[in-house]
Each structure stands twice: as structure tokens, then as C-alpha cells.
Design a protein around this motif. Structure first.
Motif, PDB file in Angstrom:
ATOM      1  N   LYS A   1       0.842  -1.193   0.000  1.00  0.00           N
ATOM      2  CA  LYS A   1       0.000   0.000   0.000  1.00  0.00           C
ATOM      3  C   LYS A   1       0.880   1.246   0.000  1.00  0.00           C
ATOM      4  O   LYS A   1       1.856   1.333   0.743  1.00  0.00           O
TER       5      LYS A   1
ATOM      6  N   GLU B   1       1.050   5.881  -7.086  1.00  0.00           N
ATOM      7  CA  GLU B   1      -0.168   6.602  -6.741  1.00  0.00           C
ATOM      8  C   GLU B   1      -0.500   6.499  -5.258  1.00  0.00           C
ATOM      9  O   GLU B   1      -0.486   5.406  -4.676  1.00  0.00           O
TER      10      GLU B   1
ATOM     11  N   GLU C   1      -2.708   3.636  -3.361  1.00  0.00           N
ATOM     12  CA  GLU C   1      -2.728   2.446  -4.207  1.00  0.00           C
ATOM     13  C   GLU C   1      -2.510   1.184  -3.361  1.00  0.00           C
ATOM     14  O   GLU C   1      -1.600   1.112  -2.555  1.00  0.00           O
TER      15      GLU C   1
END
Length: 355
Positions: A47, A109, A112
Motif C-alpha cells: 500500500k 499513486e 494504491e
């Protein structure tokens, strides 16, 4: 401590074993098999979290493993699924397979969440193996093992503007007065040992991120100095600012030529990024002719906007559009007296916004 590369061992969870069980209830004669399935092993996710900006939290933690699934139980009860493992990394982290050096993930990102390793499947209980010829199966499946992989995490900082220059030319001072970054500043070379990021505010709603890396020297591509080790951190930048020191013992021409060559050797993609030129410490030498001579030496075509400020001309004297490898602006700046700092911020933001 800044850590930009680390190796870790990652494993998904093992599936739970299926149960061997037979129905045993009062008044139920010869109850059949009722062994439940084992639970699935936990998955491993990566993550992206922008509140994390280094890999230093991996320094003392090298093994990451999701939980195993629980075994099945009687009465057709399934085992509990193993808890998933979420590994939090900063934006710009790349995940490489250590064994073959293949890039597996490129995490950029914010927020993400990427599935990396699936947990092992739980084994089937004996209830699945009953048949007309085998009404009392005494076996069940074991759960499948999880996946284990040794990976290398590498961090490439994400910034809008990357500063490029020799050691002790004023990059750290610049980022300290333009942004919220607080790098170490001293009057000797290689003061900056690790990259630093700073947020440059334009107004209440607009800002951009600036990255400062250790100074580059001649021969950096052969391993000299510190800067080449961290050039990967400005590979993701959208715009480069060459910081040339008018008070340096090297000429402006020599500084620029060496820096451009070292970037070209390191990465053609990096050297082809749009860029501007900043002449630092102009309070030490306000001879504007030195700066104009530098621009003429490389054949850069500019129109003068304000004192010590030049913008690239769109067309030459024949009306032809100017192409080629030219800076989009050149500006003389003093970080100490704040001369042209606001104009520099405007130039940088305009070029980022138009990129």
C-alpha cells in the motif's frame, strides 16, 4: 536515517488443513463424515502512503509473513481465513525480485493497494471424499503452502523540480528558503549526504515539490562523490534546475558542461527533461556580463525580462521556431538577500503547470 534500498523476505500465509470428522449425535445412527475445509492463507499487499517518505522502518524488520489459515472443524465448519498482511511504502517505491532483478511493482499513486502474493488454498475436509464405495473417508487435504519471495525495495523520490549542481553551490540554502525543508547547511562540500524534499508554496492553494540531492562532481558516473548514487531520485521529476555558482572556482561553462555530461551518461531520459538555469550567489558577483557571456557561449537565445532574468525566445530573428536542447529560462538568484526568489518560484511553477 534515509534508506533508499532494502531487501526483505515476504511470505503469504499457508492454507489450513481440512478436518477429518464424523457426525456424532444422539439418536443418529452411523453419522457420515462432516469434516470442514481449512481456511485460506492470508494475502500480502503493498500500500502506498505519502505520510511515509523513507524505507528506514524496514531497517530492523526483514521478514514479513501473512497469517496462516486455521484448520477445518467438525460439523462442516470452515477454518478461519488467515489475516492479510499490508506492507506500507512511500510513493515512488519499486519492488524488484532479488533472484533475477526483475521489476515486479512500481508503486506511485497515493492510496494504491496492490495484491502481491496470494495465500495458500485451504485443504478440503473429509466430507468431500465420501462416496458410495467409501462412506467413511479417514483422510483430508493439507492446506497449500503460501508463496515466499525475497524482494528488494528501492525508493525513487517523486518531485516536480529536481536541483542539479556541484557540492556547496547553494542548493540546500535555496530549498531551505523556498520550502519547508530543513537540510544541513555548512560552508564545505558534501554537506548534503541524503536527498531532501521540500514543498514550495505559491499561494494558499498552489504548490510544488522540490528535491535536493547530494552534489555531483566530475567522474560521478564512475562512482566518485555521492550525487550519482542519488540521481535515481530525480529521474521521476518533471523539471530540472541547474544551479551554477558564480563564486565557484570552476567557470560557469565548466560547471554546466560537466553536469550535463554526467546526467547524459547516467540516463538519456533524465538528460532530456526540460530544464532551467539558476546562477546562485549573485550577491558575490553582480557582473551581469559574466552571465550573458555564458549564455552566448552555448548559443542560447533569450529575451531579457528583468535584471538577471532571461526567458527563452520562441522564434529566432528569421521567425523560425527555436528547437533543440535549450533551458527554458535563466535567472540570477541570491538566497541570502532573497533577490529574484519570487520570480524563480513563478518561473518554475509556470513550467511545471504547462508540462
Amino acid at each position: 536515517m534515509f534508506i533508499d534500498s532494502v531487501e526483505i523476505l515476504v511470505s503469504s500465509g499457508k492454507g489450513g488443513a481440512g478436518a477429518v470428522s464424523f457426525r456424532k449425535e444422539k439418536f443418529v445412527i452411523n453419522g457420515g463424515p462432516d469434516g470442514g475445509d481449512g481456511g485460506k492463507g492470508g494475502d500480502v499487499y503493498f500500500k502506498v502512503d505519502r505520510n511515509t517518505n523513507t524505507l528506514s522502518h524496514f531497517r530492523g524488520h526483514k521478514v514479513f509473513k501473512a497469517h496462516n489459515g486455521k484448520p477445518g472443524m467438525g460439523c462442516n465448519r470452515y477454518g478461519k481465513k488467515g489475516d492479510d498482511l499490508i506492507i506500507v511504502v512511500p510513493p515512488g517505491t519499486q519492488v524488484f525480485d532479488v533472484q533475477n532483478n526483475i521489476l515486479l511493482l512500481d508503486l506511485v499513486e497515493e492510496g494504491e493497494l496492490v495484491l502481491f502474493l496470494k495465500g495458500g488454498k485451504g485443504g478440503l475436509g473429509n466430507v468431500h471424499f465420501k462416496s458410495s464405495t467409501n462412506q467413511r473417508p479417514t483422510y483430508a487435504q493439507l492446506g497449500l503452502s503460501g508463496i515466499e519471495k525475497k524482494v528488494r525495495l528501492e525508493l525513487k523520490l517523486i518531485a516536480d523540480v529536481g536541483l542539479v549542481g556541484f557540492p556547496n553551490v547553494g542548493k540546500s540554502t535555496l530549498i531551505s528558503v523556498l520550502s519547508n525543508a530543513k537540510p544541513e547547511i555548512a560552508n564545505y562540500e558534501f554537506t548534503t549526504l541524503i536527498p531532501s524534499l521540500g514543498i514550495v508554496s505559491i499561494d494558499e492553494y498552489q504548490s510544488f515539490v522540490m528535491a535536493d540531492i547530494p552534489g555531483i562532481i566530475s567522474g560521478a558516473s564512475d562512482g566518485k562523490g555521492l550525487g550519482i548514487k542519488f540521481l535515481q531520485h530525480i529521474e521521476r521529476t518533471r523539471f530540472l534546475l541547474f544551479v551554477l555558482d558564480v563564486a565557484n572556482h570552476r567557470s560557469l561553462v565548466e560547471q554546466f558542461r560537466i553536469l550535463r555530461e554526467e546526467l547524459r551518461i547516467f540516463s538519456e531520459d533524465l538528460s532530456s527533461k526540460p530544464y532551467g538555469i539558476m546562477f546562485s550567489k549573485i550577491d558575490a558577483n553582480e557582473n551581469i556580463e559574466i552571465l550573458e557571456e555564458f549564455l552566448r557561449t552555448f548559443g542560447f537565445l533569450f529575451k531579457e525580462e528583468k535584471p538577471f532574468c532571461w526567458l527563452k525566445q520562441e522564434k529566432d530573428s528569421f521567425g523560425r521556431t527555436i528547437k533543440g536542447d535549450e533551458p527554458l529560462f535563466a535567472i540570477g538568484v541570491s538566497s541570502i538577500s532573497a533577490k529574484n526568489l519570487e520570480i524563480l518560484k513563478f518561473f518554475l511553477y509556470q513550467n511545471i503547470k504547462e508540462d
